[in-house]
Design an enzyme around this catalytic site. Structure first.
Site, short mmCIF file in Angstrom:
data_model
loop_
_atom_site.label_atom_id
_atom_site.label_comp_id
_atom_site.label_asym_id
_atom_site.label_seq_id
_atom_site.Cartn_x
_atom_site.Cartn_y
_atom_site.Cartn_z
N ASP A 120 40.12 41.18 36.64
CA ASP A 120 40.00 40.13 37.64
C ASP A 120 40.28 40.75 39.00
OD1 ASP A 120 39.77 37.50 38.68
OD2 ASP A 120 41.95 37.36 38.74
N ASP A 122 41.24 38.85 42.51
CA ASP A 122 42.37 38.28 43.25
C ASP A 122 43.56 38.07 42.33
OD1 ASP A 122 40.23 38.20 44.93
OD2 ASP A 122 40.33 36.05 45.36
N LYS A 220 33.90 32.36 34.97
CA LYS A 220 34.95 32.42 33.96
C LYS A 220 35.64 31.06 33.84
CE LYS A 220 37.02 35.77 36.13
NZ LYS A 220 38.00 36.77 36.57
N ASP A 245 45.12 37.10 35.70
CA ASP A 245 46.40 36.54 36.11
C ASP A 245 46.45 35.03 35.92
OD1 ASP A 245 44.55 36.05 38.18
OD2 ASP A 245 46.16 35.87 39.66
#
Length: 284
Positions: A120, A122, A220, A245
């Site tokens: 991922d 960010d 996603k 995250d």
């Protein structure tokens, strides 16, 4: 075909109700005619909920590689030989609410087979400070420079997969996203950490900008980005990892192993997938 993926399908099928049909799903971005095949959506339990999708970006297709019915396995060759029967079987199962599908890529054994570390953006490669469309707001996470460098040394293809709904909200443009990605790539490369490719989803159903205000299987936790990357790099997904995250980074490819890192931005429900950054070195 990956034996481990085939085995996963069999184990998954054992838990389904009697007379269910389980199929492998594909994702395409080509402008193919929906007259030739149906497009599907799946819920969190992989049950197919719709079979009348018209936009190629908004649904999965049957990839003709694998089907299981009554504990009988149908390979690509057997499917093609009995395609009319197979299509009827799929339609009947859908009408009876017993049709399931798992997004899957089956490696081409005539090509070099790769394993991938999907990342991922960010919150993982950089700090998550909201919608980012300019490089002055990028704050690189040094911990992941070392993770990417380590993945390079272990033979992983490193691929970023990120939702960028800011394009659909008109917060920034596709060009802005590419500029940010080029900046991240160069910042990591300065430390000999190579990111092989970037995939992003500019679509969101609540967006304001056409044609990006749609449901897309690229976003996603849908698996579109990962399937496209797998086709390009011939990735064995059962031997690969996704690091994110938040819970939506748990992509709908159940045999793709997911590792989540805890940040101050999101509360994670799937705590069994949470790892410390230092533990990643011993896992991948």
């Amino acid at each position: 075909m990956n034996c481990s993926i085939e085995n996963y399908f069999f184990e998954f099928y054992k838990c389904l109700e009697k007379d269910s049909v389980l199929i492998a799903l594909d994702f395409n971005t080509d402008n193919l005619s929906s007259k030739n095949f149906k497009l599907y959506t799946i819920d969190k339990n992989y049950k197919i909920t719709k079979n009348d999708i018209t936009n190629i970006l908004s649904g999965y297709s049957f990839n003709n590689n694998l089907l299981i019915y009554n504990n009988q396995f149908y390979s690509k060759e057997k499917i093609n030989e009995n395609i009319n029967y197979i299509n009827e079987l799929i339609d009947d199962a859908f009408n009876e609410n017993k049709l399931y599908g798992i997004p899957s890529y089956f490696v081409n054994n005539s090509r070099k087979i790769n394993k991938a570390l999907f990342l991922d953006r960010d919150g993982v490669l950089m700090e998550d400070v909201g919608y980012i469309g300019t490089i002055d707001r990028v704050k690189i996470k040094n911990d992941f420079i070392d993770i990417v460098k380590y993945a390079n040394s272990k033979g992983y293809i490193t691929i970023v997969t990120t939702n960028q709904a800011g394009v659909s909200y008109n917060y920034y443009t596709n060009e802005d996203v590419h500029n940010v990605h080029n900046y991240i790539y160069n910042e990591y490369k300065k430390h000999d950490a190579v990111i092989d490719d970037f995939y992003y989803c500019p679509y969101h159903i609540k967006g304001h900008v056409e044609p990006y205000n749609i449901i897309s299987m690229l976003r996603k936790p849908e698996a579109g980005m990962h399937l496209l990357a797998s086709k390009k790099y011939n990735i064995d997904l059962s031997n690969s990892f996704m690091i994110g995250d938040r819970d939506t980074d748990i992509v709908k490819i159940p045999y793709l192993k997911t590792l989540l890192i805890q940040t101050e931005v999101y509360d994670i429900e799937n705590l069994e997938k949470v790892v410390k950054i230092d533990d990643i070195y011993n896992i991948i």
